[in-house]
Design a protein around this motif. Structure first.
Motif, mmCIF file in Angstrom:
data_model
loop_
_atom_site.group_PDB
_atom_site.id
_atom_site.type_symbol
_atom_site.label_atom_id
_atom_site.label_comp_id
_atom_site.label_asym_id
_atom_site.label_seq_id
_atom_site.Cartn_x
_atom_site.Cartn_y
_atom_site.Cartn_z
ATOM 1 N N THR A 106 41.573 37.329 34.505
ATOM 2 C CA THR A 106 40.410 38.089 34.265
ATOM 3 C C THR A 106 40.082 37.948 32.686
ATOM 4 O OG1 THR A 106 41.739 40.091 33.371
ATOM 5 C CG2 THR A 106 41.074 40.087 35.770
ATOM 6 N N LYS A 107 38.945 38.273 32.251
ATOM 7 C CA LYS A 107 38.491 38.052 30.917
ATOM 8 C C LYS A 107 39.445 38.635 29.968
ATOM 9 C CE LYS A 107 34.602 37.896 27.749
ATOM 10 N NZ LYS A 107 33.013 38.378 27.754
ATOM 11 N N LYS A 108 39.629 39.744 30.185
ATOM 12 C CA LYS A 108 40.631 40.617 29.128
ATOM 13 C C LYS A 108 41.990 40.025 29.172
ATOM 14 C CE LYS A 108 42.751 44.986 28.853
ATOM 15 N NZ LYS A 108 42.893 46.394 29.381
ATOM 16 N N TYR A 109 42.617 39.499 30.376
ATOM 17 C CA TYR A 109 43.845 39.087 30.429
ATOM 18 C C TYR A 109 43.815 37.617 29.721
ATOM 19 C CZ TYR A 109 48.248 37.606 32.175
ATOM 20 O OH TYR A 109 50.002 37.402 32.344
ATOM 21 N N LEU A 110 42.971 36.939 29.852
ATOM 22 C CA LEU A 110 42.979 35.553 29.469
ATOM 23 C C LEU A 110 42.803 35.629 27.777
ATOM 24 C CD1 LEU A 110 40.521 33.699 31.880
ATOM 25 C CD2 LEU A 110 42.957 33.340 31.519
ATOM 26 N N GLN A 111 41.962 36.799 27.439
ATOM 27 C CA GLN A 111 41.951 36.768 26.024
ATOM 28 C C GLN A 111 43.375 37.398 25.178
ATOM 29 O OE1 GLN A 111 38.681 39.581 25.517
ATOM 30 N NE2 GLN A 111 37.162 38.159 25.536
ATOM 31 N N ALA A 112 43.976 37.753 25.872
ATOM 32 C CA ALA A 112 45.355 38.133 25.479
ATOM 33 C C ALA A 112 46.323 37.161 25.505
ATOM 34 C CB ALA A 112 45.800 39.451 26.352
ATOM 35 N N LEU A 113 46.113 35.996 26.244
ATOM 36 C CA LEU A 113 47.082 35.020 26.217
ATOM 37 C C LEU A 113 47.016 33.966 25.043
ATOM 38 C CD1 LEU A 113 46.741 33.843 29.925
ATOM 39 C CD2 LEU A 113 48.548 35.309 29.022
ATOM 40 N N ASP A 114 48.155 33.265 24.631
ATOM 41 C CA ASP A 114 48.208 32.593 23.469
ATOM 42 C C ASP A 114 47.445 31.027 23.789
ATOM 43 O OD1 ASP A 114 49.768 34.237 21.948
ATOM 44 O OD2 ASP A 114 51.518 33.263 22.505
ATOM 45 N N ASP A 115 47.530 30.763 25.091
ATOM 46 C CA ASP A 115 47.131 29.490 25.534
ATOM 47 C C ASP A 115 46.173 29.625 27.019
ATOM 48 O OD1 ASP A 115 46.078 26.956 26.127
ATOM 49 O OD2 ASP A 115 48.258 26.251 26.665
ATOM 50 N N PRO A 116 45.116 30.317 27.035
ATOM 51 C CA PRO A 116 44.237 30.783 28.054
ATOM 52 C C PRO A 116 43.817 29.489 28.897
ATOM 53 C CG PRO A 116 43.024 31.221 26.342
ATOM 54 C CD PRO A 116 44.468 30.901 25.603
ATOM 55 N N THR A 117 43.660 28.488 28.372
ATOM 56 C CA THR A 117 42.940 27.300 28.865
ATOM 57 C C THR A 117 44.054 26.551 29.641
ATOM 58 O OG1 THR A 117 41.473 26.818 27.049
ATOM 59 C CG2 THR A 117 41.960 24.741 28.564
ATOM 60 N N GLY A 118 45.479 26.488 28.830
ATOM 61 C CA GLY A 118 46.535 26.158 29.480
ATOM 62 C C GLY A 118 46.858 26.889 31.045
ATOM 63 N N PHE A 119 46.449 28.230 30.877
ATOM 64 C CA PHE A 119 46.679 29.227 31.863
ATOM 65 C C PHE A 119 45.878 28.716 33.040
ATOM 66 C CE2 PHE A 119 46.189 33.193 34.323
ATOM 67 C CZ PHE A 119 47.402 33.343 34.602
ATOM 68 N N VAL A 120 44.635 28.722 32.790
ATOM 69 C CA VAL A 120 43.732 28.335 33.882
ATOM 70 C C VAL A 120 43.996 26.830 34.496
ATOM 71 C CG1 VAL A 120 41.229 27.905 34.341
ATOM 72 C CG2 VAL A 120 41.904 29.475 32.748
ATOM 73 N N ASP A 121 44.205 26.012 33.745
ATOM 74 C CA ASP A 121 44.772 24.800 34.236
ATOM 75 C C ASP A 121 45.960 24.705 35.161
ATOM 76 O OD1 ASP A 121 42.772 23.477 32.733
ATOM 77 O OD2 ASP A 121 44.087 22.657 31.201
#
Length: 359
Positions: A330-345
């Motif tokens: 989710t947008k909120k969850y991704l914003q809280a991550l240190d590496d949202p791009t890595g998580f999506v990958d």
């Protein structure tokens, strides 16, 4: 095998409800996302005797049948999950018609990861034991159910080129190993094995066969020359590193085609079912991961990482197949991550993975 066309008679609420459902068993197209299990499903019943407390089926399937279930004595499909099994009638002509539709479905209509496979089953268990207060009725329903499963498999083998994926929690599947073997590379056999801790399993899947028996059945299948896989799903918050290490070490000895994994998910009333059953057994459960959607996302991400690490230690990385849920990012969850791009990958890596099939 008896075909039933009897109209259900209203019954009082019971802890053991079994009967014949109104519509026959057919091969249908699945709507699975990111699972790489199958293109088609064959479900033998409405309801399931295993009554797993985490099960998502009441929220996604049987609740939609609430009106039709009432005459059978099922007033709350979610609350009574595990107490009712309504076996589908067998109509060979109808089945063959559905099989022909599946066989002739154009390749561009199929999922690239589905292997043109029919899965037995997605909303129930093809080798469950059906219970009834009347022993004669219990015997009838179990006989009908077993014959239906075998006949459907025979027809898929002889009248189509489709593959088959068996997924069960029951050692009773061992009775059909001879039939499974006749498919050659067209059939894979798997069992759900989230933990080897039987006490823990009894909290989450109270009436399913014991996990030790499942592991024995998987080994027997391997020894019989079948292609085996394991669904380590769902694992529970109580499945710590030591628990996962024990389970994955045992699984590694099977040399499985694939090891699927996902942590337990929040689905409608399943958390309340888990909580209530844990209290009844005097078992203190870790329910913090289910307090909020983001708490669940954090728990899922951490357990996925732990499973990846342990799988690497025991030599299962090449056949590991994680099932991250479509609702994780989710947008909120991704914003809280240190590496949202890595998580999506990372998500896309697993969402696009194609599970193994025998060559």
């Amino acid at each position: 095998m008896t075909k039933s066309t009897t109209t259900p008679v209203p019954k009082p609420k019971s802890t053991l409800i079994s009967d014949y459902w109104s519509s026959p068993a057919t091969v249908g197209v699945t709507d699975f996302q990111f699972k790489s299990l199958c293109d088609f499903i064959f479900n033998t019943a409405v309801g399931c005797s295993h009554g797993c407390r985490f099960c998502y089926v009441p929220s996604t399937a049987t609740n939609k049948q609430a009106t039709k279930l009432k005459p059978f004595g099922v007033d709350d499909p979610d609350e009574q999950w595990g107490d009712y099994v309504l076996v589908r009638p067998w109509d060979e002509k109808v089945f063959l018609s559905s099989l022909k539709r599946a066989e002739n479905l154009l390749e561009n209509k199929l999922k690239p990861e589905g292997h043109r496979a029919v899965m037995f089953c997605s909303t129930t268990d093809p080798y469950q034991t059906i219970k009834n207060a009347d022993p004669k009725l219990a015997k009838e329903y179990n006989k009908h159910h077993r014959e239906m499963v075998r006949r459907a498999l025979e027809l898929i083998r002889d009248k189509s080129t489709l593959n088959v994926r068996i997924l069960t929690r029951s050692p009773l599947a061992g009775k059909d190993f001879d039939l499974f073997k006749s498919f050659g590379d067209r059939l894979v056999f798997g069992m759900s094995l989230p933990t080897l801790n039987d006490k823990l399993a009894k909290v989450f899947e109270p009436t399913a066969p014991g996990v030790a028996k499942r592991l024995e059945t998987l080994q027997a299948a391997k020894d019989a020359g079948l292609h085996v896989y394991v669904a380590m799903a769902p694992t529970y918050p109580e499945c710590d590193e030591a628990d996962l290490q024990a389970t994955l070490t045992a699984i590694a000895k099977l040399e499985p085609l694939t090891v699927f994994h996902e942590p337990i998910n929040i689905r409608a009333e399943n958390v309340e079912r888990i909580r209530k059953h844990g209290e009844e057994l005097g078992f203190t459960l870790n329910l913090k991961p289910f307090e909020t959607p983001d708490a669940w996302r954090k728990y899922s991400w951490e357990q996925f990482q732990l499973v990846e690490n342990v799988a690497a230690e025991v030599g299962l990385s090449n056949c590991l197949h994680l099932w991250p849920d479509k609702d994780m990012p989710t947008k909120k969850y991704l914003q809280a991550l240190d590496d949202p791009t890595g998580f999506v990958d990372w998500l896309n890596k697993w969402w696009t993975r194609v599970s193994e099939w025998p060559e």
